[in-house]
Design a protein around this motif. Structure first.
Motif, mmCIF file in Angstrom:
data_model
loop_
_atom_site.group_PDB
_atom_site.id
_atom_site.type_symbol
_atom_site.label_atom_id
_atom_site.label_comp_id
_atom_site.label_asym_id
_atom_site.label_seq_id
_atom_site.Cartn_x
_atom_site.Cartn_y
_atom_site.Cartn_z
ATOM 1 N N VAL A 1 1.003 -1.388 0.338
ATOM 2 C CA VAL A 1 -0.299 0.015 0.096
ATOM 3 C C VAL A 1 0.725 1.328 -0.152
ATOM 4 C CG1 VAL A 1 -1.391 0.764 1.245
ATOM 5 C CG2 VAL A 1 -1.997 -1.303 1.127
ATOM 6 N N ARG A 49 -12.003 -6.309 1.026
ATOM 7 C CA ARG A 49 -10.985 -5.176 0.227
ATOM 8 C C ARG A 49 -11.403 -3.951 0.056
ATOM 9 N NH1 ARG A 49 -5.763 -7.729 -3.124
ATOM 10 N NH2 ARG A 49 -4.238 -5.596 -3.848
ATOM 11 N N ILE A 50 -10.270 -2.944 0.158
ATOM 12 C CA ILE A 50 -11.378 -1.607 -0.510
ATOM 13 C C ILE A 50 -10.237 -0.783 -1.593
ATOM 14 C CG2 ILE A 50 -12.474 0.533 -0.253
ATOM 15 C CD1 ILE A 50 -13.777 -0.834 2.540
ATOM 16 N N GLU A 51 -10.355 -0.143 -2.597
ATOM 17 C CA GLU A 51 -9.922 0.639 -3.313
ATOM 18 C C GLU A 51 -9.909 1.890 -2.266
ATOM 19 O OE1 GLU A 51 -10.530 1.045 -7.400
ATOM 20 O OE2 GLU A 51 -8.707 2.972 -7.265
ATOM 21 N N LEU A 56 -10.962 6.051 -2.159
ATOM 22 C CA LEU A 56 -10.765 6.790 -3.409
ATOM 23 C C LEU A 56 -10.527 8.287 -3.145
ATOM 24 C CD1 LEU A 56 -13.525 4.820 -5.947
ATOM 25 C CD2 LEU A 56 -11.322 5.269 -6.605
ATOM 26 N N GLY A 90 -14.432 3.847 -1.373
ATOM 27 C CA GLY A 90 -14.062 3.954 -2.602
ATOM 28 C C GLY A 90 -14.705 2.509 -2.673
ATOM 29 N N ARG A 91 -13.613 1.735 -3.124
ATOM 30 C CA ARG A 91 -14.830 0.180 -4.043
ATOM 31 C C ARG A 91 -14.185 -0.458 -3.801
ATOM 32 N NH1 ARG A 91 -17.950 1.267 -8.530
ATOM 33 N NH2 ARG A 91 -17.327 3.443 -9.287
ATOM 34 N N VAL A 138 -12.846 -3.911 -4.221
ATOM 35 C CA VAL A 138 -12.098 -4.928 -4.920
ATOM 36 C C VAL A 138 -11.817 -6.274 -4.932
ATOM 37 C CG1 VAL A 138 -10.754 -2.721 -5.908
ATOM 38 C CG2 VAL A 138 -9.811 -4.533 -4.289
ATOM 39 N N SER A 156 -4.453 6.458 1.913
ATOM 40 C CA SER A 156 -3.284 5.161 1.129
ATOM 41 C C SER A 156 -4.468 4.365 0.106
ATOM 42 C CB SER A 156 -2.897 4.300 2.849
ATOM 43 O OG SER A 156 -4.341 3.921 3.235
ATOM 44 N N THR A 157 -3.423 3.958 -0.248
ATOM 45 C CA THR A 157 -4.133 3.674 -1.599
ATOM 46 C C THR A 157 -5.522 2.469 -1.515
ATOM 47 O OG1 THR A 157 -2.361 2.381 -2.079
ATOM 48 C CG2 THR A 157 -2.144 3.977 -2.912
ATOM 49 N N GLU A 158 -5.268 1.289 -0.197
ATOM 50 C CA GLU A 158 -5.942 0.494 -0.094
ATOM 51 C C GLU A 158 -6.543 -0.073 1.211
ATOM 52 O OE1 GLU A 158 -6.356 -3.447 -2.480
ATOM 53 O OE2 GLU A 158 -4.540 -2.420 -2.793
#
Lengths: 349, 349
Positions: B4, B32-34, B36, B67-68, B70, B132-134
């Motif tokens: 991450v 697990r979330i991306e 956004l 977020g979305r 994944v 952070s990204t995820e």
């Protein structure tokens, strides 16, 4: 008019002295009561000494008044001659506002007529209290007292009693709850008796081990010494309800931390600023602090009936009217377990 | 493990810098979330700067995470790949204590795992937040977000939103009630929107006439300037409920006096000691002060659904990840209407 003998403070700096004054002639809704006993509340001392800056003299203190009905007005329904009756902290209110309509006359939005150091509904005529031989009061503001109870020991119920009973009822204290009563004085000793009678598990929270022992005699299940930091920490977040009767400014944070999630601490003693209200302590977990003042007249009658049912009265020491100034000296030193009551038969002629 | 990218504070005295770390591999109950968007809460700044004395570094702040999805674990029921999802201030709790069983995980009696600057249930593994990204989180601690809402503007709902929604619901705010929201910031602006949507008459209580005007745009019915003593006196004892969002120590007595009989003021901003708690002000009339912290996960989902139904989101300003240090400078000056949200697409490679 009715001639009444009493004792009054003539100024904030003098002793109380014999004082003759007049009560109104009873109207059709009034009850005329021969006062047999009058409790001595700490607020009597505060007001006689001008501590709150609101004192008007001459002042006849006393708002824990019990006696025998000697006459009733033609429209009076609840009382007959010979009944035991009591008058507490109020003698009138507007009766029409939202609070009065809810039987919460102590929170009258217009004007509560307090029993002494107040004014009648005209906001002009001074009210005079229970250190006197007779009182004339509208029946809404008079409660019936059961013959089953020891009359002299019921006087403090009119203030110390209702002040502690009302919050216990309003916040629905009862079986299965862990309740703490903070401070053992006139209010605290009634709080212990009521909380126990309502079915709660009662802990006396005090700085004094000897008062703790006495609280057990009064019905407390447990004692927590507030000076014992380890014991306080061990009982953190464990109380459903705390009745805080401490009569002076103090740091309330150690007590707040005793409350569990959605627990409530109700202040009934200290009118003054309090330290130690910490936002975080109220948030994690969610906790509540509230205040409460005496009780409405319907609830005061309910309390008096509850007392008759559960045989509850105050622990008192009877004093003579003429000794009131010495009594105040002892009261200022908290040298009383737990309420002084003046025997009005000792009123000088 | 999942690599991450994020931004972290390495110490209380340095700027936030790029930081690569690892999240756990998703288990069967994990989502697990991306990420956004990630909201910037004032508490991020406090903790990154070590203001509360509880900071552990390196620290990746952020607890307003959207977020979305994944991927989902085999036992996950509420989410599927592609859903919009959010993570707020908590990522775990014991789940078995009295509080957790009541869906009040924020008041977990054992250990609430806060989203960052906290630890997992092992009380050892540090948690890292939303800059952070995820993120990988157990589904109980993830909420669904409607596709109808502007996703980036939903991020602050996860903290500022639920912190104001929960007390309004717990104390049953609704139609026919006069509600005051004290302070117009990230929390206050959500308080206005929610109280209005719940049907109350809403007054913004602020020191700033211009904020008062803006509160009307957000839905407030009236404005009360707390600096205007006459206006404050004129509205004494008239409010059913006050939501106090002021984030620092202050004198609460002027606000307490606005409460009517049985009115409640709930503190959601200031964690620190408060002045002006006066026993007499809480007693006449009977008034309540309480605190409240965020909300449980079931209630957070309820709030998110309420927002979808009433088309409520936060007023935000979108910022780049690399500008976080300048954003903190502006936040410290309250130069934001009313929440910064980081667009995670701007995360440096």
């Amino acid at each position: 008019m009715i001639d009444v003998r009493g004792f009054a403070a003539k100024s904030a700096t003098t002793s109380l002295v014999p004082f003759t004054f007049q009560r109104r002639e009873p109207g059709e809704h009034d009850v005329r009561i021969e006062i047999l006993y009058s409790g001595v509340c700490h607020s009597d001392l505060h007001q006689a000494k001008g501590d709150w800056g609101n004192s008007v003299f001459p002042m006849v203190p006393g708002h824990e008044i019990v006696g025998r009905v000697v006459s009733v007005g033609s429209a009076v329904k609840k009382f007959k001659v010979g009944d035991f009756a009591g008058v507490g902290c109020m003698v009138d209110s507007c009766r029409t506002c939202e609070s009065c309509k809810q039987d919460l006359e102590q929170y009258c939005l217009t004007h509560t007529s307090f029993t002494y150091n107040g004014t009648e509904q005209d906001k002009t005529t001074p009210t005079q209290g229970g250190y006197s031989t007779e009182i004339v009061t509208e029946e809404r503001f008079v409660v019936k007292i059961s013959e089953k109870l020891d009359l002299k020991a019921t006087a403090p119920l009119l203030c110390a009693g209702i002040t502690t009973y009302s919050p216990l009822r309003h916040w629905k204290v009862g079986k299965g709850q862990k309740v703490g009563v903070i401070g053992l004085g006139g209010l605290g000793h009634m709080g212990v008796k009521f909380a126990k009678a309502l079915g709660a598990h009662v802990t006396m929270i005090t700085t004094s081990a000897s008062k703790g022992e006495d609280a057990k005699r009064l019905g407390a299940d447990a004692v927590l010494l507030s000076t014992d930091a380890d014991a306080m920490a061990a009982q953190g977040a464990s109380f459903d309800f705390l009745l805080n009767t401490v009569p002076v400014s103090h740091d309330i944070n150690p007590y707040t931390n005793l409350l569990k999630l959605d627990g409530t601490m109700v202040l009934v003693g200290a009118l003054t600023p309090l330290d130690g209200v910490v936002g975080g302590s109220l948030m994690l977990p969610r906790r509540t602090i509230a205040g409460s003042a005496i009780g409405g007249m319907a609830e005061t009658q309910e309390m008096m009936d509850f007392c008759a049912e559960h045989n509850i009265v105050s622990d008192i020491e009877v004093v003579d009217m003429a000794s009131i100034n010495e009594t105040y000296v002892r009261l200022a030193k908290n040298d009383v377990r737990y309420r002084f009551v003046i025997d009005m038969a000792t009123m000088p002629a």
